[in-house]
Design an enzyme around this catalytic site. Structure first.
Site, PDB file in Angstrom:
ATOM      1  N   LEU A 139       0.870  -1.170   0.000  1.00 30.60           N
ATOM      2  CA  LEU A 139       0.000   0.000   0.000  1.00 30.60           C
ATOM      3  C   LEU A 139       0.905   1.218   0.000  1.00 30.60           C
ATOM      4  CD1 LEU A 139      -2.717  -0.888   2.709  1.00 30.60           C
ATOM      5  CD2 LEU A 139      -2.965  -1.012   0.226  1.00 30.60           C
ATOM      6  N   ASP A 140       0.480   2.290  -0.659  1.00 30.54           N
ATOM      7  CA  ASP A 140       1.253   3.525  -0.623  1.00 30.54           C
ATOM      8  C   ASP A 140       1.403   4.004   0.813  1.00 30.54           C
ATOM      9  OD1 ASP A 140       1.172   3.424  -3.375  1.00 30.54           O
ATOM     10  OD2 ASP A 140      -0.489   4.844  -3.552  1.00 30.54           O
ATOM     11  N   LYS A 141       2.440   4.777   1.054  1.00 25.73           N
ATOM     12  CA  LYS A 141       2.699   5.315   2.391  1.00 25.73           C
ATOM     13  C   LYS A 141       1.454   5.963   2.989  1.00 25.73           C
ATOM     14  CE  LYS A 141       5.313   8.954   4.740  1.00 25.73           C
ATOM     15  NZ  LYS A 141       6.261  10.086   4.570  1.00 25.73           N
ATOM     16  N   ARG A 239      -5.609   5.974  -7.665  1.00 22.64           N
ATOM     17  CA  ARG A 239      -5.278   7.406  -7.709  1.00 22.64           C
ATOM     18  C   ARG A 239      -5.181   7.897  -9.157  1.00 22.64           C
ATOM     19  NH1 ARG A 239      -0.008   7.635  -4.141  1.00 22.64           N
ATOM     20  NH2 ARG A 239      -0.215   9.890  -4.510  1.00 22.64           N
TER      21      ARG A 239
END
Length: 306
Positions: A139-141, A239
């Site tokens: 998962l992205d930060k 996104r």
């Protein structure tokens, strides 16, 4: 020194007069300090010759970057609290908080989910190397929510195969800009590296196949709460896709509005549900991460402005 990867980039008209170190930092997924070290060690050449970090690019310059193999790093277990949804001998399912990096990278070897896992778990799979033990997907930060980690190689291979076969269910919730007219829809658009800003992803003709399904859960004055189901696992997929259709995620300063209306730490994107077949039990299981506080607060703000 053993070389793990060789990268060649041709400088274009828009790159003229950019410093080589800052140019490479914008093109590649490495820090500027790490790339500067490569330049000083002669691992970056322009038109076949070594250069200094302040070298200014010219149109047509051929830049060769040699990425050395990762040296043995003693990753330190760190006593960082984990929100554990489920755990057994094969897998551990985590509710990752917003702001936590999943695994170490050059220049950032502490404070990550991997550091926390090394403290908590006796064993993690080694398939993805010493910097990413147990990490099957990321998962992205600044994306919160549920993710699964493999404790052994057999579980890792099984989960990786499920991801490859697109049988793992991944449902996210997000708050996006604008009011989406249709109750549901799909976005089928290939995703690859942005041809101008290499750190970003974009919908590109030469990208990899990507499919996102979305459903509107609530509408507000200027925003929508959606559920997004990803059928592929491309980098930054939701996104990029939501921005592509004109409804970027609130708080996303990379793919969304440059001027944000809410004081968020990152994009309002949460991995809410993960469904998979257990690697050894061979039964289908679903894991859910509750909506986090930052997300609930934003929903309350949007409701109050109706």
């Amino acid at each position: 020194m053993n070389i793990a990867d060789k990268i060649n980039i041709i400088a274009e008209k828009d790159d003229v007069d950019k410093r080589i170190d800052s140019f490479l930092a914008s093109e590649l997924d490495y820090t500027r300090s790490y790339l500067k070290k490569l330049i000083l060690n002669g691992l970056v050449k322009v038109n076949g010759s070594s250069i200094k970090p302040n070298y200014k690019l010219k149109e047509g310059d051929s830049v060769d970057v040699n990425i050395p193999e990762v040296e043995e790093i003693d990753l330190m277990p760190e006593n960082i609290p984990l929100d554990i949804i489920y755990e057994d001998d094969d897998i551990i399912v985590i509710n990752k908080p917003q702001g936590m990096v999943v695994h170490p990278a050059p220049g950032n070897y502490s404070g990550t989910l991997v550091n926390a896992l090394l403290y908590h778990c006796k064993n993690l799979s080694g398939i993805n190397g010493e910097l990413r033990p147990g990490i099957v997907h990321r998962l992205d930060k600044d994306t919160s929510g549920v993710m699964v980690v493999a404790k052994n190689d057999k579980a890792h291979l099984d989960l990786s195969n499920q991801i490859k076969e697109r049988t793992i269910l991944k449902k996210y919730i997000a708050i996006v800009e604008g009011v989406i007219k249709d109750d549901e829809g799909s976005i089928e658009a290939p995703i690859g590296r942005d041809h101008v800003e290499r750190k970003k992803m974009a919908v590109t003709e030469d990208g990899r196949y990507a499919l996102t399904l979305y459903k509107v859960l609530e509408r507000y004055k200027n925003n929508s709460l959606i559920e997004a189901t990803i059928k592929t696992g491309r980098t930054h997929q939701i996104r990029v896709h939501m921005s592509y259709i004109g409804h970027p995620i609130v708080g996303d300063e990379v793919y969304g509005y440059k001027k944000q209306r809410f004081n968020l730490l990152g994009q309002a994107l949460h991995s809410r549900l993960l469904g998979l077949v257990h690697p050894s039990k061979k039964i289908y299981m679903e894991f859910e991460a509750p909506i986090p506080e930052y997300f609930e607060r934003l929903i309350d703000i949007l409701k109050s402005k109706q």
